[in-house]
Scaffold this motif. Structure first.
Motif, PDB file in Angstrom:
ATOM      1  N   VAL A 190       3.271   0.377 -11.739  1.00  0.00           N
ATOM      2  CA  VAL A 190       3.829  -0.581 -10.690  1.00  0.00           C
ATOM      3  C   VAL A 190       2.691  -0.174  -9.537  1.00  0.00           C
ATOM      4  N   ALA A 191       1.855   1.180  -9.509  1.00  0.00           N
ATOM      5  CA  ALA A 191       1.101   1.603  -8.249  1.00  0.00           C
ATOM      6  C   ALA A 191       0.048   0.642  -8.792  1.00  0.00           C
ATOM      7  N   ILE A 192      -0.587   0.771  -9.474  1.00  0.00           N
ATOM      8  CA  ILE A 192      -1.570  -0.273  -9.828  1.00  0.00           C
ATOM      9  C   ILE A 192      -1.965  -1.796  -9.776  1.00  0.00           C
ATOM     10  N   SER A 193      -0.429  -1.807  -9.902  1.00  0.00           N
ATOM     11  CA  SER A 193      -0.746  -4.136  -9.840  1.00  0.00           C
ATOM     12  C   SER A 193      -0.112  -3.620  -8.347  1.00  0.00           C
ATOM     13  N   LEU A 194       0.933  -2.816  -7.257  1.00  0.00           N
ATOM     14  CA  LEU A 194       0.317  -3.257  -5.918  1.00  0.00           C
ATOM     15  C   LEU A 194      -0.561  -3.457  -4.829  1.00  0.00           C
ATOM     16  N   LEU A 195      -1.681  -1.991  -5.720  1.00  0.00           N
ATOM     17  CA  LEU A 195      -2.582  -2.003  -4.966  1.00  0.00           C
ATOM     18  C   LEU A 195      -3.471  -2.653  -5.004  1.00  0.00           C
ATOM     19  N   SER A 201       1.039  -0.594   0.236  1.00  0.00           N
ATOM     20  CA  SER A 201       0.319  -0.592  -0.564  1.00  0.00           C
ATOM     21  C   SER A 201       1.276   1.573   0.278  1.00  0.00           C
ATOM     22  N   ILE A 202       1.996   1.066   0.771  1.00  0.00           N
ATOM     23  CA  ILE A 202       2.675   2.709   1.090  1.00  0.00           C
ATOM     24  C   ILE A 202       3.562   2.835  -0.021  1.00  0.00           C
ATOM     25  N   ILE A 203       3.793   1.464  -1.427  1.00  0.00           N
ATOM     26  CA  ILE A 203       4.578   2.184  -1.879  1.00  0.00           C
ATOM     27  C   ILE A 203       4.139   2.260  -2.813  1.00  0.00           C
ATOM     28  N   SER A 204       2.569   1.625  -3.048  1.00  0.00           N
ATOM     29  CA  SER A 204       1.482   1.973  -3.876  1.00  0.00           C
ATOM     30  C   SER A 204       1.523   3.497  -4.529  1.00  0.00           C
ATOM     31  N   ALA A 205       1.339   4.201  -3.001  1.00  0.00           N
ATOM     32  CA  ALA A 205       0.706   5.164  -2.300  1.00  0.00           C
ATOM     33  C   ALA A 205       2.247   6.495  -3.496  1.00  0.00           C
ATOM     34  N   ILE A 206       3.482   6.145  -2.895  1.00  0.00           N
ATOM     35  CA  ILE A 206       4.600   7.066  -3.150  1.00  0.00           C
ATOM     36  C   ILE A 206       4.504   6.483  -4.349  1.00  0.00           C
ATOM     37  N   CYS A 207       4.030   5.441  -5.454  1.00  0.00           N
ATOM     38  CA  CYS A 207       4.394   5.682  -6.742  1.00  0.00           C
ATOM     39  C   CYS A 207       3.489   7.061  -7.452  1.00  0.00           C
ATOM     40  N   LEU A 208       2.268   6.711  -6.774  1.00  0.00           N
ATOM     41  CA  LEU A 208       0.732   7.168  -7.418  1.00  0.00           C
ATOM     42  C   LEU A 208       1.029   8.760  -7.827  1.00  0.00           C
ATOM     43  N   GLY A 209       1.298   9.274  -5.935  1.00  0.00           N
ATOM     44  CA  GLY A 209       2.324  10.746  -5.662  1.00  0.00           C
ATOM     45  C   GLY A 209       3.938  11.379  -6.702  1.00  0.00           C
ATOM     46  N   SER A 210       3.939  10.127  -7.164  1.00  0.00           N
ATOM     47  CA  SER A 210       5.311  11.061  -8.069  1.00  0.00           C
ATOM     48  C   SER A 210       4.131  11.302  -9.268  1.00  0.00           C
ATOM     49  N   LEU A 211       3.107  11.175  -9.617  1.00  0.00           N
ATOM     50  CA  LEU A 211       2.588  11.407 -11.127  1.00  0.00           C
ATOM     51  C   LEU A 211       2.781  12.936 -11.093  1.00  0.00           C
ATOM     52  N   ALA A 212       2.691  13.785 -10.520  1.00  0.00           N
ATOM     53  CA  ALA A 212       2.544  15.022 -10.470  1.00  0.00           C
ATOM     54  C   ALA A 212       3.392  15.246 -11.273  1.00  0.00           C
TER      55      ALA A 212
END
Length: 294
Positions: free
Chosen positions: A222-227, A8-19
């Motif tokens: 990565v974000a979606i698969s880990l989520l 969850s944490i890694i997925s959220a961090i990856c999503l946070g990098s989008l911007a």
């Protein structure tokens, strides 16, 4: 439990990098639709390859589910993604991310009006905290004399995403959500490729290729698969609570990489928003724990 937390944490961090990726691409001269196209073209390619190799059963979907994915991926999601990138043209990445997190309020209002949801006391408290946090972010943005066009773009993006979430909830049941979401990415890639052909990547310098592949790999595949893995391990309630790391990641990366300022008002707004998002999830987790103990 620990593995699900890490996912969850890694997925959220990856999503946070989008911007951050998007802001860097814009600074290089990429058009908003190009950024959207690169993200979902490479994201779909990598995600479908990974899912096909590790969980091929998730690619099997009923025709009705495929139609739902086409509606969401080709109709609604492209608009939401384009609006997000357009907002980044006029706003700092941190401000964009924090205003975007007003979507739980709008999603709840849509549910109350159209699905008969009856919010409890915790939900009301949560929504008030999110509104207060966004109010501070808005105040901070206007004191910095930001471009009002960016505010309108991110508000439109947030409303569109709220509608998308509402439709996903109505369209899907049980594990069908995972299957539909995967194919949404595919249809998204197909739709935007008709507007901005993938061949435009050939004219990009090496750094442009890095941004394009990074967009597809980190905040998408990565974000979606880990989520999905996190939800499988710990359930959606825990995964949602841990996902509040996403706006924190965006704010911190924007400060460290893009040199965007972060003052006390913005920080206070971020804390209120995150608290508001966590509160209802804690309630869901307590209910789940009580039911499991019986």
């Amino acid at each position: 439990m620990a593995r699900g937390f890490i996912y969850s944490i890694i997925s959220a961090i990856c999503l946070g990098s989008l911007a951050i990726f998007a802001k860097t691409g814009l600074a290089m001269g990429m058009a908003p639709m190009q950024i959207v196209q690169y993200r979902f073209f490479f994201g779909a390619l990598l995600l479908l390859s990974w899912i096909g190799a590790t969980q091929p059963h998730l690619l099997r979907i009923r025709p009705k589910g495929l139609l739902k994915a086409a509606v969401l991926g080709a109709g609604i999601y492209p608009v939401q993604s384009w609006l997000f990138i357009k907002a980044l043209q006029h706003l700092p990445a941190s401000t964009t991310s924090l205003i975007y997190y007003l979507y739980p309020v709008v999603t709840t209002l849509i549910a109350v009006i159209f699905t008969g949801l009856k919010p409890n006391k915790t939900i009301y408290q949560s929504l008030l905290l999110i509104l207060a946090g966004c109010g501070l972010v808005f105040y901070n943005a206007f004191t910095q004399a930001v471009d009002i066009r960016g505010i309108w773009f991110i508000l439109a993006c947030m409303v569109t995403f709220s509608i998308y979430l509402t439709l996903v909830q109505r369209f899907t049941k049980n594990d069908e959500a995972q299957r539909v979401s995967i194919w949404v990415i595919f249809f998204m890639a197909a739709a935007v490729s008709c507007i901005s052909p993938p061949t435009t990547i050939l004219s990009q310098p090496l750094k442009g290729w890095g941004i394009a592949i990074g967009l597809g790999l980190i905040p998408t595949a990565v974000a979606i698969s880990l989520l999905y893995r996190a939800i499988e391990k710990i359930g959606s309630a825990y995964a949602a609570m841990f996902s509040t790391v996403e706006p924190v990641t965006t704010v911190l990366l924007a400060t460290l990489i893009l040199d965007e300022p972060m003052d006390i008002i913005q920080l206070a707004g971020m804390v209120l928003i995150i608290t508001g998002i966590i509160m209802p999830n804690l309630g869901l987790i307590r209910e789940k724990t009580i039911v499991s103990a019986k």
